[in-house]
Design an enzyme around this catalytic site. Structure first.
Site, PDB file in Angstrom:
ATOM      1  N   HIS A  69      80.142 -18.344  33.515  1.00 30.64           N
ATOM      2  CA  HIS A  69      81.383 -19.362  33.495  1.00 30.64           C
ATOM      3  C   HIS A  69      82.663 -18.272  33.670  1.00 30.64           C
ATOM      4  CE1 HIS A  69      78.827 -22.125  31.701  1.00 30.64           C
ATOM      5  NE2 HIS A  69      78.460 -21.206  30.524  1.00 30.64           N
ATOM      6  N   CYS A  70      82.454 -17.370  34.604  1.00 29.24           N
ATOM      7  CA  CYS A  70      83.671 -16.316  34.817  1.00 29.24           C
ATOM      8  C   CYS A  70      83.921 -15.311  33.707  1.00 29.24           C
ATOM      9  CB  CYS A  70      84.707 -16.809  35.738  1.00 29.24           C
ATOM     10  SG  CYS A  70      84.251 -17.899  37.171  1.00 29.24           S
ATOM     11  N   THR A  71      83.051 -15.318  32.912  1.00 32.25           N
ATOM     12  CA  THR A  71      83.502 -14.423  31.613  1.00 32.25           C
ATOM     13  C   THR A  71      82.405 -13.351  31.438  1.00 32.25           C
ATOM     14  OG1 THR A  71      82.180 -15.901  30.181  1.00 32.25           O
ATOM     15  CG2 THR A  71      84.704 -16.261  30.632  1.00 32.25           C
TER      16      THR A  71
END
Length: 130
Positions: A69-71
């Site tokens: 999740h782009c984390t």
């Protein structure tokens, strides 16, 4: 009115997912942070997030996401390789939240071999060879 509705859905989503067996929730609950986004990130013991998302989507047609999740730095800090995510917005219904939680429960039961979950859609069962 929209923010109040979103908060109600967020609380219901959080409560339903958190009540499932083996679930680890990430982030503050809606009670701890009423202004949080209306989503839940979580993992389930014994289940890979990608497997859960695939089964929930393919068997019930419910959009569930998995991965970083782009984390990626946060996942590294938490010591996890991926997480699952469900979200809601003001146009969702309580019944849709319940359907997502029920689909997730069925996927958990299928993967872990626990419980007597609902039968898989025949096409999904054939895909998984169960």
């Amino acid at each position: 009115a929209i923010a109040r509705r979103e908060h109600q859905l967020s609380k219901r989503l959080w409560d339903r997912v958190a009540a499932l067996p083996g679930v680890t929730m990430y982030g503050p609950s809606p009670e701890e942070d009423p202004d949080r986004a209306s989503l839940v990130c979580f993992n389930v013991e014994g289940c890979h997030a990608n497997d859960l998302a695939t089964i929930v989507d393919q068997d019930r047609g419910i959009a569930m996401r998995s991965g970083h999740h782009c984390t990626q730095p946060l996942h590294t800090e938490l010591g996890i390789v991926a997480s699952a995510r469900l979200s809601a917005y003001f146009y969702n219904t309580e019944e849709e939240i319940d359907a997502a939680a029920d689909a997730l429960r069925a996927a958990i039961e299928l993967i872990t071999g626990q419980g007597q979950g609902e039968a898989l859609d025949p096409a999904m069962a054939a895909l998984l060879d169960v």
